[in-house]
Scaffold this motif. Structure first.
Motif, PDB file in Angstrom:
ATOM      1  N   GLU A  79       0.844  -1.203   0.000  1.00  0.00           N
ATOM      2  CA  GLU A  79       0.000   0.000   0.000  1.00  0.00           C
ATOM      3  C   GLU A  79       0.873   1.244   0.000  1.00  0.00           C
ATOM      4  N   ALA A  80       0.535   2.191  -0.856  1.00  0.00           N
ATOM      5  CA  ALA A  80       1.215   3.485  -0.899  1.00  0.00           C
ATOM      6  C   ALA A  80       0.146   4.573  -0.888  1.00  0.00           C
ATOM      7  N   TRP A  81       0.172   5.432   0.136  1.00  0.00           N
ATOM      8  CA  TRP A  81      -0.855   6.467   0.293  1.00  0.00           C
ATOM      9  C   TRP A  81      -0.229   7.855   0.247  1.00  0.00           C
ATOM     10  N   HIS A  82      -0.942   8.760  -0.411  1.00  0.00           N
ATOM     11  CA  HIS A  82      -0.545  10.169  -0.469  1.00  0.00           C
ATOM     12  C   HIS A  82      -1.809  10.994  -0.290  1.00  0.00           C
ATOM     13  N   GLY A  83      -1.913  11.648   0.877  1.00  0.00           N
ATOM     14  CA  GLY A  83      -3.154  12.359   1.163  1.00  0.00           C
ATOM     15  C   GLY A  83      -4.306  11.370   1.295  1.00  0.00           C
ATOM     16  N   ARG A  84      -5.389  11.619   0.538  1.00  0.00           N
ATOM     17  CA  ARG A  84      -6.551  10.734   0.598  1.00  0.00           C
ATOM     18  C   ARG A  84      -6.512   9.589  -0.406  1.00  0.00           C
ATOM     19  N   LEU A  85      -5.531   9.585  -1.310  1.00  0.00           N
ATOM     20  CA  LEU A  85      -5.472   8.580  -2.362  1.00  0.00           C
ATOM     21  C   LEU A  85      -4.428   7.504  -2.056  1.00  0.00           C
TER      22      LEU A  85
END
Length: 263
Positions: A79-85
């Protein structure tokens, strides 16, 4: 023989879904947050029926029955998250084999070698729909996910001297959707509830769904252990040249996973 063969097939489907529920983080960040997870699902109870080469068998298996046939399995999630995405990738492989007595048809009374392997790759996009603080001031988050999964299933039964040879390979794409709610229980402890569903009639998979309850213990900034309980249900059916092929059953049991956060 077909009871043994379908027991292997049950294990392939049961092991083919992600078993961890906790997100990489409960708080939003402008920096990338990346986590890799490796885990194992132990099917403590499996009940239902499967069909191979037109032969249907009812199964009622416990964990000991399942482990007797396992050769090798590996499953992981990224999993890679940036902000809400978020971007999510899930991969899986499992191989099983057994020497089984042929009970009917050509070669009856002889032993046959049964081999089964399954691999798949799922690619999903996640969106942080809700986040904030509970009444006690601890954070919570609610994510939704959607994407596609590619499946490859190979199964074969070969008797001594080639007297029996049935099976083959099935490949198919199917849509996947999911949702996950997570909250901070205490310092370094996180709880999560996750559900997912796939198939929706695509390529013979009428519906497969799972529900997961997980607790995560964070030991340091990088490492966590996730454990909990998973329930999995599938209704799959297709027709091959050697007859009907399908699975309609549920499986339930505990799981454990190790998670590593890169940044």
């Amino acid at each position: 023989m077909f009871r043994s063969f379908t027991a292997l097939l049950i294990l392939l489907f049961v092991s083919s879904s992600p078993v961890w529920a906790n997100p990489v983080t409960l708080t939003e960040s402008d920096d990338w947050r990346i986590r890799a997870t490796l885990g194992l699902f132990a099917a403590a109870k499996t009940n239902g029926n499967v069909t191979v080469a037109g032969n249907t068998a009812a199964l009622d298996m416990n964990l000991r029955d399942a482990l007797e046939h396992l050769d090798f399995t590996a499953t992981g999630r990224f999993e890679a998250w940036h902000g809400r995405l978020g971007l999510i990738a899930e991969g899986h492989y499992i191989g099983l084999s057994e020497s089984a007595l042929i009970s009917s048809g050509p070669g009856a009374g002889r032993f046959a070698e049964v081999e089964s392997t399954q691999s798949w790759l799922g690619l999903l996009v996640g969106y942080r729909a809700l986040s904030g603080e509970m009444g006690n001031g601890r954070p919570f988050a609610f994510d939704v996910q959607g994407g596609a999964r590619y499946n490859r299933l190979t199964q074969s039964v070969v008797g001594i001297g080639g007297l029996v040879d049935v099976g083959g390979t099935e490949r198919w794409w199917e849509p996947v959707v999911g949702a996950r709610y997570a909250w901070e229980i205490a310092d370094s402890w996180t709880g999560a509830i996750a559900v997912d569903a796939s198939g929706f009639g695509a390529n013979g998979n009428d519906l497969a769904w799972s529900a997961n309850l997980a607790i995560s213990k964070q030991f340091n900034e990088r490492s966590s252990v996730v454990f909990g309980w998973r329930h999995y249900d599938i209704n799959f059916e297709t027709t091959r040249s050697d007859g009907a092929f399908g699975a309609d059953f549920y499986s339930t049991g505990p799981f454990i996973a190790y998670a590593y956060t890169f940044k």
